[in-house]
Design a protein around this motif. Structure first.
Motif, short mmCIF file in Angstrom:
data_model
loop_
_atom_site.label_atom_id
_atom_site.label_comp_id
_atom_site.label_asym_id
_atom_site.label_seq_id
_atom_site.Cartn_x
_atom_site.Cartn_y
_atom_site.Cartn_z
N GLY A 1 0.79 -1.24 0.00
CA GLY A 1 0.00 0.00 0.00
C GLY A 1 0.81 1.28 0.00
O GLY A 1 0.31 2.33 0.43
N CYS A 2 2.06 1.24 -0.49
CA CYS A 2 2.88 2.45 -0.51
C CYS A 2 2.20 3.51 -1.37
O CYS A 2 1.92 3.29 -2.54
CB CYS A 2 4.26 2.14 -1.06
N ILE A 3 1.94 4.66 -0.80
CA ILE A 3 1.17 5.69 -1.49
C ILE A 3 1.91 6.20 -2.72
O ILE A 3 1.28 6.66 -3.69
CB ILE A 3 0.82 6.85 -0.53
N TYR A 4 3.22 6.12 -2.73
CA TYR A 4 4.04 6.69 -3.80
C TYR A 4 4.34 5.69 -4.92
O TYR A 4 5.04 6.00 -5.88
CB TYR A 4 5.36 7.18 -3.24
N CYS A 5 3.83 4.45 -4.83
CA CYS A 5 4.25 3.37 -5.74
C CYS A 5 4.01 3.71 -7.20
O CYS A 5 2.88 3.99 -7.61
CB CYS A 5 3.53 2.08 -5.38
N PHE A 6 5.08 3.66 -8.00
CA PHE A 6 4.97 4.02 -9.42
C PHE A 6 4.16 2.99 -10.21
O PHE A 6 3.76 3.26 -11.36
CB PHE A 6 6.36 4.15 -10.04
N ALA A 7 3.89 1.80 -9.62
CA ALA A 7 3.14 0.76 -10.33
C ALA A 7 1.63 0.94 -10.21
O ALA A 7 0.87 0.26 -10.91
CB ALA A 7 3.54 -0.62 -9.80
N ARG A 8 1.18 1.82 -9.35
CA ARG A 8 -0.27 1.98 -9.15
C ARG A 8 -1.06 2.17 -10.45
O ARG A 8 -2.10 1.55 -10.64
CB ARG A 8 -0.53 3.14 -8.19
N PRO A 9 -0.60 3.03 -11.38
CA PRO A 9 -1.39 3.25 -12.59
C PRO A 9 -1.63 2.01 -13.45
O PRO A 9 -2.52 2.01 -14.30
CB PRO A 9 -0.58 4.31 -13.36
N THR A 10 -0.84 0.94 -13.26
CA THR A 10 -1.02 -0.26 -14.09
C THR A 10 -2.34 -0.95 -13.80
O THR A 10 -2.83 -1.72 -14.64
CB THR A 10 0.13 -1.26 -13.86
N HIS A 11 -2.96 -0.70 -12.66
CA HIS A 11 -4.24 -1.34 -12.36
C HIS A 11 -5.36 -0.82 -13.26
O HIS A 11 -6.39 -1.47 -13.40
CB HIS A 11 -4.60 -1.14 -10.88
N ALA A 12 -5.15 0.35 -13.84
CA ALA A 12 -6.17 0.90 -14.74
C ALA A 12 -6.35 0.01 -15.96
O ALA A 12 -7.42 0.02 -16.58
CB ALA A 12 -5.77 2.32 -15.17
N TRP A 13 -5.34 -0.77 -16.33
CA TRP A 13 -5.46 -1.64 -17.49
C TRP A 13 -6.49 -2.74 -17.26
O TRP A 13 -6.99 -3.34 -18.22
CB TRP A 13 -4.10 -2.28 -17.80
N SER A 14 -6.81 -3.01 -15.99
CA SER A 14 -7.82 -4.02 -15.67
C SER A 14 -9.16 -3.39 -15.30
O SER A 14 -10.04 -4.06 -14.76
CB SER A 14 -7.33 -4.89 -14.50
N GLY A 15 -9.30 -2.08 -15.57
CA GLY A 15 -10.54 -1.39 -15.24
C GLY A 15 -10.67 -1.10 -13.77
O GLY A 15 -11.78 -0.85 -13.27
N LEU A 16 -9.55 -1.11 -13.03
CA LEU A 16 -9.57 -0.89 -11.59
C LEU A 16 -8.88 0.43 -11.25
O LEU A 16 -8.24 1.05 -12.08
CB LEU A 16 -8.86 -2.05 -10.88
N SER A 17 -9.02 0.82 -9.99
CA SER A 17 -8.46 2.08 -9.53
C SER A 17 -7.00 1.91 -9.11
O SER A 17 -6.61 0.87 -8.57
CB SER A 17 -9.27 2.61 -8.35
N ALA A 18 -6.23 2.96 -9.35
CA ALA A 18 -4.85 3.00 -8.85
C ALA A 18 -4.81 3.26 -7.35
O ALA A 18 -3.75 3.17 -6.73
CB ALA A 18 -4.06 4.08 -9.58
N GLY A 19 -5.96 3.57 -6.77
CA GLY A 19 -6.05 3.86 -5.34
C GLY A 19 -6.19 2.61 -4.52
O GLY A 19 -5.34 1.72 -4.52
N LEU A 20 -7.30 2.50 -3.81
CA LEU A 20 -7.50 1.38 -2.90
C LEU A 20 -7.57 0.03 -3.61
O LEU A 20 -7.17 -0.99 -3.05
CB LEU A 20 -8.77 1.60 -2.07
N ASP A 21 -8.06 0.02 -4.86
CA ASP A 21 -8.10 -1.25 -5.61
C ASP A 21 -6.70 -1.84 -5.75
O ASP A 21 -6.51 -3.05 -5.63
CB ASP A 21 -8.68 -1.04 -7.01
N PHE A 22 -5.71 -0.99 -6.02
CA PHE A 22 -4.36 -1.47 -6.26
C PHE A 22 -3.80 -2.26 -5.08
O PHE A 22 -3.06 -3.23 -5.26
CB PHE A 22 -3.44 -0.29 -6.57
N GLU A 23 -4.16 -1.85 -3.88
CA GLU A 23 -3.60 -2.51 -2.70
C GLU A 23 -4.54 -3.52 -2.06
O GLU A 23 -4.17 -4.18 -1.09
CB GLU A 23 -3.18 -1.47 -1.67
N SER A 24 -5.74 -3.68 -2.59
CA SER A 24 -6.69 -4.63 -2.00
C SER A 24 -7.21 -5.66 -2.99
O SER A 24 -7.76 -6.69 -2.58
CB SER A 24 -7.88 -3.88 -1.38
N LYS A 25 -7.07 -5.43 -4.29
CA LYS A 25 -7.48 -6.40 -5.31
C LYS A 25 -6.23 -6.84 -6.06
O LYS A 25 -5.74 -6.17 -6.96
CB LYS A 25 -8.51 -5.78 -6.25
#
Length: 377
Positions: free
Chosen positions: A98-122
């Motif tokens: 759940g690192c808030i600064y993680c540069f990988a967060r935007p990759t979750h958008a490719w699955s139709g998910l959020s770079a926010g809480l979805d990234f660290e919980s899904k």
């Protein structure tokens, strides 16, 4: 939640501006404050107060969900001229740290998910990762170079304790003498010393340990499910004593938030047996800029404007500039000061020596004949 850039995209901001991006939600044990709609989605969702004050209710517990994923390939190649490796293997997508600064967060958008809480919980586990690795290493045209394991999301995040995909991949790489480097902020890597130490003896592996701050309270807010700073330093010592070369990454450096710790972090790295150090200045591509602005407004409201303005000064007035060789360091007086401080501290402690390359000559692809002589009768 809202989506898109909440602050103006460039220039200086004020304390009032940063207060305006604050969300009224917080999930205990999570880094992101909100779950903004992914950038590829056609519809967005907004929290709306209908007069019953339910918007102020405490956020419900957010459990981690793990989904199976059948990947089409497991080795990802890149041609970036400013990084030291050209291929990576990532057994998981999303990261529970759940690192808030993680540069990988935007990759979750490719699955139709959020770079926010979805990234660290899904999270997604690549169930066929081991079979794919064996197949790709066996290809006739495969040219061996070090694989960077877990560079997009941490290969030793909490679900690895149950899933064991990272260990299985290391077993394959070890069996075939394939060089590998790892970067983590988890103490779980100590579990695999029995694999890594013999590989290190052959010159086949090294480890990077990411340590952002020695402030436990700040670490808890910024990287809530990663190991504590003390546990990471203990891990550096354990790996080093096992003969595994370890470098400490003081990353990311965030001016106005943790940059005063540069010398402290480098000294701690030396004291615990690290052989090298490195740093990266905070990067804020795509959705991360908005998520980080929210986080600052929530956890460091008195410093939020200063942090944002300083970062923009280092990026030509913008939140992020993807220019090669500058994206990880920035430019201008502050960037130069950080670089000089880092170089001076690393030089004083002997942590600026070039690292020998990992060996590639020992690699034996899966299915290749054994080096042991065969006798024909």
């Amino acid at each position: 939640m809202r989506t898109g850039q909440k602050l103006k995209k460039s220039g200086r901001v004020t304390l009032l501006d940063t207060h305006g991006v604050a969300e009224r939600f917080e999930h205990r044990g999570r880094g992101a404050i909100s779950n903004q709609t992914g950038r590829y989605e056609r519809e967005t969702r907004h929290a709306f107060d209908d007069g019953w004050d339910t918007i102020e209710d405490g956020a419900e517990r957010l459990d981690t969900q793990v989904f199976d994923e059948v990947a089409r390939s497991i080795i990802t190649f890149n041609k970036s001229p400013d990084i030291s490796f050209d291929r990576t293997v990532n057994p998981y997508r999303g990261c529970e740290h759940g690192c808030i600064y993680c540069f990988a967060r935007p990759t979750h958008a490719w699955s139709g998910l959020s770079a926010g809480l979805d990234f660290e919980s899904k999270l997604f586990r690549k169930t066929n990762a081991v079979d794919l690795l064996v197949r790709e290493l066996s290809r006739p045209g495969y040219v061996v170079r070090p694989i960077a394991l877990g560079m997009n999301t941490d290969a030793y995040q909490p679900i690895e304790r149950e899933q064991g995909l990272t260990r299985q991949l290391l077993e394959i790489l070890s069996a075939h003498n394939h060089p590998v480097s790892l970067l983590t902020k988890s103490a779980l890597i100590q579990r695999d010393i029995d694999i890594l130490a013999p590989m290190a003896e052959k010159g086949l592996t090294r480890v990077g340990m990411s340590i952002t701050t020695m402030d436990r309270k700040l670490a808890r807010k910024m990287e809530p499910r990663a190991a504590t700073p003390e546990r990471r330093l203990e891990t550096v010592k354990a790996l080093s004593e096992a003969g595994i070369p370890v470098a400490v990454m003081t990353a990311p450096i965030i001016p106005g938030l943790n940059d005063h710790e540069i010398e402290t972090l480098i000294q701690a790295a030396a004291d615990h047996g690290a052989r090298g150090v490195g740093y990266v200045v905070l990067r804020l591509p795509f959705e991360i800029k908005d998520l980080f602005h929210e986080w600052l407004a929530q956890h460091a409201p008195d410093r939020a404007a200063r942090v944002i303005n300083t970062l923009r000064e280092m990026r030509g007035g913008k939140d992020y500039d993807a220019k090669w060789f500058e994206r990880g360091s920035g430019r201008g007086p502050v960037a130069e000061l950080i670089r000089n401080r880092f170089v001076r501290a690393a030089s004083r402690l002997g942590l600026n020596q070039p690292r020998p390359p990992l060996r590639t000559d020992l690699f034996r692809p899966p299915g290749a004949p054994s080096s042991q002589l065969s006798l024909d009768f």
